[in-house]
Design an enzyme around this catalytic site. Sequence first.
Site, mmCIF file in Angstrom:
data_model
loop_
_atom_site.group_PDB
_atom_site.id
_atom_site.type_symbol
_atom_site.label_atom_id
_atom_site.label_comp_id
_atom_site.label_asym_id
_atom_site.label_seq_id
_atom_site.Cartn_x
_atom_site.Cartn_y
_atom_site.Cartn_z
ATOM 1 N N ASP A 136 0.821 -1.208 0.000
ATOM 2 C CA ASP A 136 0.000 0.000 0.000
ATOM 3 C C ASP A 136 0.861 1.266 0.000
ATOM 4 O O ASP A 136 0.620 2.193 -0.764
ATOM 5 C CB ASP A 136 -0.974 -0.002 1.194
ATOM 6 C CG ASP A 136 -0.296 -0.274 2.534
ATOM 7 O OD1 ASP A 136 0.947 -0.442 2.572
ATOM 8 O OD2 ASP A 136 -1.005 -0.326 3.557
ATOM 9 N N ASP B 73 7.185 3.943 3.436
ATOM 10 C CA ASP B 73 7.458 5.090 4.298
ATOM 11 C C ASP B 73 8.959 5.099 4.610
ATOM 12 O O ASP B 73 9.759 5.570 3.807
ATOM 13 C CB ASP B 73 6.572 4.920 5.542
ATOM 14 C CG ASP B 73 6.634 6.068 6.516
ATOM 15 O OD1 ASP B 73 6.528 7.224 6.082
ATOM 16 O OD2 ASP B 73 6.778 5.818 7.716
HETATM 17 P P1 5GP Z 1 7.768 1.491 6.449
HETATM 18 O O1 5GP Z 1 8.344 0.203 6.953
HETATM 19 O O2 5GP Z 1 8.101 1.778 5.016
HETATM 20 O O3 5GP Z 1 8.113 2.621 7.367
HETATM 21 O O4 5GP Z 1 6.219 1.368 6.590
HETATM 22 C C1 5GP Z 1 5.440 0.578 5.789
HETATM 23 C C2 5GP Z 1 4.111 0.327 6.459
HETATM 24 O O5 5GP Z 1 3.780 1.363 7.386
HETATM 25 C C3 5GP Z 1 2.987 0.327 5.455
HETATM 26 O O6 5GP Z 1 2.764 -0.955 4.958
HETATM 27 C C4 5GP Z 1 1.811 0.821 6.284
HETATM 28 O O7 5GP Z 1 1.213 -0.257 6.946
HETATM 29 C C5 5GP Z 1 2.437 1.713 7.317
HETATM 30 N N1 5GP Z 1 2.352 3.141 6.946
HETATM 31 C C6 5GP Z 1 3.354 3.956 6.544
HETATM 32 N N2 5GP Z 1 2.915 5.185 6.294
HETATM 33 C C7 5GP Z 1 1.590 5.164 6.532
HETATM 34 C C8 5GP Z 1 0.548 6.155 6.422
HETATM 35 O O8 5GP Z 1 0.734 7.312 6.054
HETATM 36 N N3 5GP Z 1 -0.704 5.738 6.767
HETATM 37 C C9 5GP Z 1 -0.985 4.466 7.185
HETATM 38 N N4 5GP Z 1 -2.239 4.196 7.506
HETATM 39 N N5 5GP Z 1 -0.036 3.510 7.282
HETATM 40 C C10 5GP Z 1 1.238 3.863 6.959
#
Ligand code: 5GP
Length: 174
Positions: free
Chosen positions: A89, A92
């Site tokens: 989805d 981040d």
């Molecule tokens: P990362 O490991 O890249 O920091 O985060 C990935 C996961 O964090 C995504 O699969 C999602 O579940 C969650 N995430 C990151 N940013 C957002 C956001 O803006 N909104 C939501 N609802 N989930 C996020």
Amino acid sequence: MASGLRQSIRRRGQVQGDAVHEEPLLLSVLEGALPFTRQLCRLLGRGVESFDRIKLSSYGDGTVSQGRVEVVRDMREDPRGRRVVILEDIVDTGRTLAFLRKRLFDRGAASVEIYTLLDKPSRRVVEVPLTSVGFEIPDQFVLGFGLDVAGKYRDLPYIGIFEESVAARELKEG
Ligand code: 5GP
């Protein structure tokens, strides 16, 4: 984006021309990527027969990544020798997908591609190669279309920006 994705997934299979991993194994990252996955599968029609899902956790119930990724529910298929296409989805910090990508290669995947609906490049902590990005967005927490805040708002048919003051009241009220 949609037809571009379809072509990309199909074309790559053909260009590789390798019977072992010609057919992509679509791997949806639960729960957030499900609406995106459903739409993509509808587009691909009968073109994709291998599908799996994995549930990872890095956020708990909050809006700040905890920096530690855990497998909550593992995939069922064996990725060994496969061309794995991850459907996510949002990217981040990059930690979740860096973790998943490494895990797939450690388990013998032939190749790993990442298709993400949303990307927040300004938040990146760990570099991770993305094959396809739907939309780049600024550093704001978003919800809807699969994206939740503590398990809520996933079912919204649109993507919105999380407003803490409004949502805090709603979450308290249940
Ligand atoms: P990362 O490991 O890249 O920091 O985060 C990935 C996961 O964090 C995504 O699969 C999602 O579940 C969650 N995430 C990151 N940013 C957002 C956001 O803006 N909104 C939501 N609802 N989930 C996020």
